[in-house]
Design an enzyme around this catalytic site. Structure first.
Site, PDB file in Angstrom:
ATOM      1  N   ASP A 173      -3.842  -7.219   6.268  1.00 40.71           N
ATOM      2  CA  ASP A 173      -5.181  -6.969   5.757  1.00 40.71           C
ATOM      3  C   ASP A 173      -5.902  -8.289   5.501  1.00 40.71           C
ATOM      4  OD1 ASP A 173      -7.399  -5.709   4.767  1.00 40.71           O
ATOM      5  OD2 ASP A 173      -6.431  -4.887   2.995  1.00 40.71           O
TER       6      ASP A 173
ATOM      7  N   ASP B 278       1.255 -18.039   4.924  1.00 41.33           N
ATOM      8  CA  ASP B 278       0.250 -18.976   4.442  1.00 41.33           C
ATOM      9  C   ASP B 278      -0.031 -20.054   5.478  1.00 41.33           C
ATOM     10  OD1 ASP B 278       2.859 -19.792   4.016  1.00 41.33           O
ATOM     11  OD2 ASP B 278       2.548 -20.471   1.968  1.00 41.33           O
TER      12      ASP B 278
ATOM     13  N   ASP C 225      -8.957 -10.332   7.897  1.00 38.42           N
ATOM     14  CA  ASP C 225     -10.243 -10.683   7.289  1.00 38.42           C
ATOM     15  C   ASP C 225     -10.503 -12.181   7.440  1.00 38.42           C
ATOM     16  OD1 ASP C 225     -10.526  -8.060   6.591  1.00 38.42           O
ATOM     17  OD2 ASP C 225     -10.609  -8.382   4.432  1.00 38.42           O
TER      18      ASP C 225
ATOM     19  N   LYS D 214       6.764 -13.895   4.704  1.00 34.96           N
ATOM     20  CA  LYS D 214       6.993 -14.833   3.602  1.00 34.96           C
ATOM     21  C   LYS D 214       8.462 -14.775   3.211  1.00 34.96           C
ATOM     22  CE  LYS D 214       5.150 -17.849   0.759  1.00 34.96           C
ATOM     23  NZ  LYS D 214       4.793 -19.189   1.271  1.00 34.96           N
TER      24      LYS D 214
ATOM     25  N   TYR E 268       0.825  -1.199   0.000  1.00 33.94           N
ATOM     26  CA  TYR E 268       0.000   0.000   0.000  1.00 33.94           C
ATOM     27  C   TYR E 268       0.868   1.261   0.000  1.00 33.94           C
ATOM     28  CZ  TYR E 268      -4.029  -2.971   1.078  1.00 33.94           C
ATOM     29  OH  TYR E 268      -5.027  -3.920   1.032  1.00 33.94           O
TER      30      TYR E 268
END
Length: 322
Positions: free
Chosen positions: A215, A191, A219, A160, A115
């Protein structure tokens, strides 16, 4: 007197934020609430979704209650949320996920990563620069460490680093800071973390990660507590603070009085806690739980109550408490 900026935004923001404001007004009638308009609706009217004037108004508030914003997929449209986060330097996005036997706080870096806003698009290729800086990483992991220490919990670092060099950079800084702070910590690939957090939520307390990963992870984690309609967030900087539900503007259900206002009310709860009114925060959260226990639920939770009806039920409980 506390000054509270109220930004309804777009879509269902016009329905859920007034409910949250009513809760705050009942608990603190002395607060000075003032509206600030930003968003896609403002862009349609004026050609600018958020101008310098609105930024100045937001900076004049002690706290900001913020609704959902529509961001259309247009090259020339400036993201309102990104502009506000950067203008107010709201670098820490706190997303609590409390449930039965677990209490997770996801700490998301909020001003860089994917972002960053550094992008270009051409006919054959579009690129976004993923920025991970030492300054940005140090201050977000230090915020997470403070929370982990307050909660006497484990700090988990999500990354990651097996694939992305900037995540190696992020991970190594986080590990060094956690080790220096002397708190319990571990790290996981994002993950694997996403799956394990759903399967074993009791193993997690504070999770810190980069902007995009945070983000998505928050969620995903909302599944543990019933969905996005229940999950609030805080955007915290050194000088300013903004509180907003995690869900989007949901234009497909806007104006139908069916949106769940709980995430917005819980964002107001976080606002109260930030301003030091822990008792008021507890009262508002207790009112939500009382209404749910009465069987009053919105459609996303299997009930039939509308946005306003649920809000009125919460206000009724608060009146009885007072």
């Amino acid at each position: 007197m506390r000054k509270i900026a109220v930004v309804e935004g777009d879509g269902i923001g016009h329905e859920v934020i007034p409910v949250a404001r009513s809760v705050l007004e009942m608990l603190h009638p002395e607060f000075d609430f003032f509206p600030v308009e930003v968003g896609y609706g403002m862009w349609e009217r004026t050609g600018c979704p958020c101008a310098d004037k609105e930024i100045r108004e937001l900076k004049g508030a002690d706290a900001i209650l913020f609704g959902a914003i529509t961001t259309p997929p247009m090259k020339d449209y400036q993201s309102v949320v990104l502009r506000i986060r950067k203008a107010l330097d709201l670098y820490a996005n706190l997303r609590p996920v409390p449930g039965n036997g677990f209490d997770i706080m996801i700490v998301r870096e909020n001003t860089e990563g994917l972002y960053s806003g550094i992008e270009e698009a051409g006919p054959d290729r579009a690129t976004t620069l993923r920025v991970v800086s030492r300054h940005g990483t140090e201050r977000i992991v230090r915020a997470a460490i403070r929370l982990a220490r307050e909660r006497s919990g484990l700090l988990t670092i999500g990354h990651k680093a097996n694939v992305i060099k900037s995540d190696v950079f992020f991970r190594d800084i986080c590990l060094a800071e956690a080790k220096a702070a002397g708190i319990p910590y571990n790290d996981k690939f994002i993950d694997a973390l996403s799956l394990d957090l759903l399967q074993h939520p009791k193993n997690y307390n504070v999770v810190v990660t980069t902007n995009m990963f945070g983000d998505i992870l928050s969620d995903v984690a909302s599944y543990l507590v019933g969905g996005l309609g229940l999950v609030p967030s805080a955007n915290i900087g050194d000088q300013y603070a903004l509180f907003e539900p995690v869900h989007g503007s949901a234009p497909d259900i806007a104006g139908k009085n069916i949106a769940n206002p709980i995430a917005a009310i819980r964002s107001a709860v976080m606002l109260l806690d930030y301003l030091g009114d822990k008792a008021g925060a507890v009262r508002a959260e207790t009112a939500i739980e009382t209404v749910l226990a009465q069987g009053i639920r919105t459609r996303d939770l299997g009930g039939s109550a509308g946005t306003q009806e649920f809000g009125n039920a919460v206000l009724k409980v608060l009146r009885q408490q007072m």
